[in-house]
Design an enzyme around this catalytic site. Structure first.
Site, PDB file in Angstrom:
ATOM      1  CG  ASP A  13      20.838 116.516  26.557  1.00 57.76           C
ATOM      2  OD1 ASP A  13      19.748 115.914  26.606  1.00 57.76           O
ATOM      3  OD2 ASP A  13      20.970 117.717  26.855  1.00 57.76           O
ATOM      4  CE  LYS A  16      19.739 110.221  29.562  1.00 53.00           C
ATOM      5  NZ  LYS A  16      20.481 111.438  29.176  1.00 53.00           N
ATOM      6  N   GLY A  40      14.681 114.493  26.967  1.00 50.88           N
ATOM      7  CA  GLY A  40      14.439 114.440  25.535  1.00 50.88           C
ATOM      8  C   GLY A  40      15.414 113.433  24.954  1.00 50.88           C
ATOM      9  CG  HIS A  41      15.776 109.989  26.360  1.00 55.66           C
ATOM     10  ND1 HIS A  41      15.595 108.948  27.233  1.00 55.66           N
ATOM     11  CD2 HIS A  41      16.269 111.012  27.096  1.00 55.66           C
ATOM     12  CE1 HIS A  41      15.953 109.332  28.448  1.00 55.66           C
ATOM     13  NE2 HIS A  41      16.357 110.584  28.400  1.00 55.66           N
ATOM     14  CD  GLN A 225      16.018 114.055  33.867  1.00 53.23           C
ATOM     15  OE1 GLN A 225      15.655 113.164  34.611  1.00 53.23           O
ATOM     16  NE2 GLN A 225      15.297 114.444  32.856  1.00 53.23           N
TER      17      GLN A 225
END
Ligand code: GDP
Ligand code: IMO
Ligand code: MG
Length: 429
Positions: A13, A16, A40-41, A225
């Site tokens: 988080d 990225k 989750g981007h 990640q």
């Protein structure tokens, strides 16, 4: 040398998604190499906020080819949902711009059920996984019983494989975890339908990547990640089950290291972590709450995938230095600098004290990391709201010092700092 690898330098988080979004502007290929929909981007484009779990940032740019690499574990249902989300928002997904590696592994409902049952059985020792079936899918891969994407190409045989797979995991679910079994036939027919839909996107990505490299095209590998969640490099067992670091890009996509000319590390200007495991600089006070935010703003620290409140703390320079070393970052992007506005004092951990001894190295032993007390350097904060500032000279002197200090502490240049989630909220140093 045409490959850029973008990697999370902390516990995930780091921003990225937004960095990948700007790297995509100069890329012909954007590729995810590891993990699955545990990621989750977030990408903000004008008023639109996109939360991507499987698909690389290139899907928002015309003419970019997106690849889901070998190293990934893919939940076909989630992937199709993400296709639909993007299509619904005006970003067509076609076999011309979306390629899935034949070699990638498949996540099934058994993997998800086992993930959840295992976590429940761990009780207080739980890892705090995302419950997306990631660990069990990689377990299947490592124990050489996994379902691979290319199995989808022969629908009938695939149906049989899925049935066998579900029946095999049902034994564990029922006998070890006392959970309800899944119906093999129902899952098989659901998965055969996914196979039919995904077939056109499944391909030999080695061919595509090698051709691109020969033609000097720019490939950007979008890490998921973070380094401290990497199976080999992180704080085992409080890690994910994939290689989030730079090596994961090479094996998860398949090319040699000589092609890589940029390794970009993304780090927040402070620390966050979701899930369990040691976090030496964690704050349990007002400062921590302020770093997290209340959840009112889209960028506040609540998980993109699970909505869980993220743990927050000062920037951990020891952990970040380690991430620099093990990935060979050529540059750093420091995100969310704007969040530090208004603090009277800011701190960065430059060493740990473990059992009375000072160390500048990130320990492997979990007990050591749990016992580590950060040795901080303190800095003066700044008052001005810097959200949206794009010029170095427009930053308060204290903010400029903070950025430079981060680079000095970890031994690599900060090339960009971000001051908001929008595309334009970037300062090039
Ligand atoms: P990722 O998993 O590394 O892509 O990061 P996430 O998307 O899970 O979390 C990063 C969050 O911070 C998202 O909500 C982003 O929109 C937001 N964000 C990224 N950069 C900045 C920034 O410079 N300032 C602020 N305020 N928010 C940012
Ligand atoms: P992005 O790509 C933050 C964490 C989970 C848990 C541990 C293991 O958005 O940075 P898993 O479900 O992978 O078995 O969970 O890893 N985790 C993440 N934390 N960002 C992520 O992805 C994460 N992916 C996994 O919270 O602690
Ligand atoms: Mg995220």
């Amino acid at each position: 040398m045409p490959v850029t690898v973008l990697i999370g330098a902390q516990w995930g988080d780091e921003g990225k998604g937004r960095v990948a979004d700007w790297l995509a502007a100069d890329a012909q290929i954007m590729a995810r190499y590891g993990g699955g929909d545990n990621a989750g981007h977030t990408i903000t484009v004008g008023d639109e906020i996109y939360k991507m779990h499987l698909i690389p940032a290139g899907a928002l740019r015309e003419g970019v080819i997106n690849i889901l690499g070998h190293g990934m574990v893919i939940n076909p249902q989630k992937l199709l949902e993400e296709f639909a989300m993007l299509e619904g928002r005006g970003h067509p997904i076609t076999p011309d711009n979306m390629l899935i590696s034949e070699r990638a592994h498949i996540i099934t409902p058994s993997h998800r059920a086992i993930d959840i049952a295992k976590e429940a059985a761990r009780g207080d020792a739980k890892i705090g996984t995302t419950g997306r079936g990631i660990g069990p899918a990689y377990t299947d891969k490592v124990q050489r019983s996994g379902l691979q994407i290319y199995h989808m190409l022969d629908e009938e045989a695939f149906g049989d494989r899925v049935e066998e797979h579900i029946a095999r995991w049902n034994e564990q679910l029922e006998k070890i975890y006392r959970s309800s079994p899944l119906d093999p036939k129902t899952v098989a027919s659901e998965y055969t339908e996914y196979a039919r839909k995904l077939k056109p996107f499944i391909t030999n990505i080695t061919l595509v990547i090698q051709t691109a490299l020969e033609e000097g095209e720019r490939i950007v590998c979008e890490g998921a990640q973070g380094t401290l969640l990497d199976l080999d490099l992180g704080n085992y067992p409080f890690v994910t089950s994939s290689s989030a670091g730079v090596a994961g890009a090479l094996s998860g996509l398949g090319f040699g290291p000589q092609h890589v000319d940029r390794v970009v590390g993304a780090t927040k200007a402070f620390s966050t972590r979701v899930g369990a495991g040691p976090m030496p600089t964690e704050l349990h006070d007002d400062y921590g709450d302020r770093l997290r935010g209340t959840g009112e703003n889209p960028w506040d620290e609540y998980g993109t995938t699970t909505g869980r409140a993220r743990r927050t703390g000062w920037l951990d320079g020891v952990a970040l230095r380690y991430a620099v070393q093990v990935n060979g970052f050529t540059e750093l992007v420091l995100t969310k600098l704007d969040i530090l506005s208004g603090f009277d004092e800011l701190k960065i951990a430059v060493a740990y004290e473990i059992s009375g001894k000072r160390t500048e190295y990130f320990p492997a032993k979990l007990e050591d990391l749990e016992a580590a007390t950060p040795v901080y350097e303190s800095f003066t904060g700044w008052d001005a709201d810097i959200m949206g500032v794009t010029e170095w000279d427009a930053l308060p002197a204290a903010a400029r010092d903070y950025i430079l200090k981060v680079g000095e502490i970890v031994g690599v240049t900060v090339k960009q700092a971000t001051t908001g989630p929008a595309r334009r909220d970037v300062i090039n140093l």
